[in-house]
Write an enzyme that holds these catalytic residues in place. Structure first.
Site, short mmCIF file in Angstrom:
data_model
loop_
_atom_site.label_atom_id
_atom_site.label_comp_id
_atom_site.label_asym_id
_atom_site.label_seq_id
_atom_site.Cartn_x
_atom_site.Cartn_y
_atom_site.Cartn_z
CB THR A 99 -0.92 0.01 1.24
OG1 THR A 99 -1.71 -1.18 1.25
CG2 THR A 99 -1.83 1.22 1.23
CE LYS A 178 -5.27 -1.87 1.37
NZ LYS A 178 -3.93 -2.47 1.38
CE LYS A 246 1.24 0.88 4.78
NZ LYS A 246 1.60 -0.35 4.04
#
Length: 426
Positions: A99, A178, A246
């Site tokens: 990601t 995502k 994150k």
């Protein structure tokens, strides 16, 4: 036909499961990680060890990266004589499953072409979602993007790792997908802690509360996945706080760069930072429930599994109050996520809806209300059917929290959005 050969970097909780699943399904995989015990575990599962990224990338058809973030991917690909780009053969494919920010994919393409004179390297953007168990059994959701012919070539590898494999269009669209999904996942995780912290604080039977929510509109994938950790007081790091932190950093940074207001995602992000200050960075993210509890009673959700299950409420707070809090937050966050999708661009709203209802960002309010809003495509609570009643019940829940001094940052942020929606209709 023989299966393609694969290099793999990042053998942690998710990557290790993905790499071992490829081996289990007959792929020849060379794995690299900076932490030797992870490499040893991969070898025990039948994989081949590589001593460097370059070695893992040499003589393979595809290279899959599941290292932690954009900086690690840049280093993996480009830094030093032992980097991936030094080993990857002409015309081979680099599959980025980590990601990262959407803009990062374009940076990689530019560096490959201009700085390293490797326009031959095929770059695919394929972030994943689903957690460690789905990584291990090859049932992840994968949001793939890139040239169709390159995706066709990688189909065998991607299908082996996925249960739901989506094609999202050009490069960086996978990462956009995502990022949108993680807005929902990130708000849902901390909301589960807020709700169960409230239930435990007022002395409700927490097992009964969980079961009630799971049968009600307040349920989410993250609630049903994380709450059992709290009930068992088991903080084994299946998904560490640092991971979702994150992801929410990527969401909030992207939103800020595009001038997209995302108040619930911002609130979730700052609450995660409070978790970091509390020393929880490497702990399972379900442990964030302890932020909502007295410091001497971090196991209160567990202790309240033996509370009187017949007690309907305390301080006027009941199982329904907890469910109302969840419903209000989830609806506000769901609309925020779809507005984010609309403003970010490139991802069709109906497809995004179909992805989320099958993925870890799912919540029942999303499925119940967003489907009704797809045709109109106006992503505001002011245009959401039923929002008035949901907001009213959330407001009552927040008042009850305030009366006992219980912190409810997610519920308060959601309530403000319902108030703004009310003004917009006047």
């Amino acid at each position: 036909m023989s299966k393609p050969t694969v290099g793999f970097a990042g053998l942690g909780a998710m990557g290790g499961g993905m790499a071992k699943n490829l081996v289990k399904n007959g792929f020849s995989v060379k794995g690299f990680d900076v932490f030797q015990p992870l490499v040893d575990s991969f070898v025990e599962a039948g994989g081949k060890a590589a001593k460097s990224p370059k070695e893992a990338a040499t003589d393979v058809d595809f290279f899959v990266s599941m290292v932690a973030n954009a900086a690690q991917n840049s280093s993996l690909l480009f830094d030093g004589e032992d980097c991936v780009v030094k080993g990857l053969g002409k015309g081979k494919t680099f599959i980025l499953c980590s990601t990262t920010p959407p803009a990062f994919l374009h940076e990689l393409r530019k560096r490959l072409d201009s700085e390293f004179n490797r326009p031959d390297v095929k770059l695919l953007d394929c972030p994943v979602s689903g957690g460690t168990l789905r990584a291990g059994d090859g049932s992840l959701s994968i949001f793939s993007s890139g040239p169709d012919d390159h995706l066709d070539e990688a189909k065998a590898v991607l299908e082996c790792m996925s249960g739901n494999l989506y094609r999202m269009g050009g490069i960086s669209n996978g990462t956009k997908t995502k990022t949108i999904h993680q807005l929902l996942a990130g708000t849902n995780i901390i909301t589960a802690s807020e709700a169960m912290g409230l239930a435990a604080t007022v002395g409700l039977n927490t097992q009964a509360v969980m079961e009630h929510v799971q049968q009600s509109d307040g349920d989410s994938f993250m609630f049903s996945n994380r709450t059992p950790h709290m009930l068992k007081n088991d903080w084994t790091a299946l998904s560490a706080l640092g991971i979702i932190l994150k992801d929410t950093t990527i969401v909030t940074d992207t939103a800020r760069a595009e001038s997209i207001p995302c108040p619930l995602s911002n609130t979730a992000h700052y609450t995660y930072l409070q978790g970091v200050q509390a020393g929880l960075l490497k702990d399972d993210d379900a442990k964030l429930v302890q932020l909502y509890l007295p410091s001497s009673q971090g196991d209160l959700v567990h202790k309240m599994t033996t509370a009187d299950a017949k007690m309907n409420s305390n301080h006027q707070i009941s199982k329904e109050t907890v469910n109302d809090l969840l419903c209000g937050i989830h609806l506000a966050a769901s609309v925020e996520g779809m507005y984010f999708c609309h403003k970010l661009g490139g991802i069709e709203s109906k497809l995004m809806y179909e992805i989320i209802v099958k993925a870890a960002g799912w919540n029942r309010m999303f499925e119940k209300y967003i489907a009704k809003m797809l045709e109109k495509g106006s992503w505001t609570l002011a245009d959401c059917p039923g929002a008035d009643e949901v907001g009213k019940r959330l407001g009552e829940a927040v008042k009850k929290c305030e009366a006992i001094g219980f912190p409810c940052p997610m519920a308060s942020a959601a309530l403000q959005q319902f108030h703004f929606a009310g003004l917009a209709r006047k």
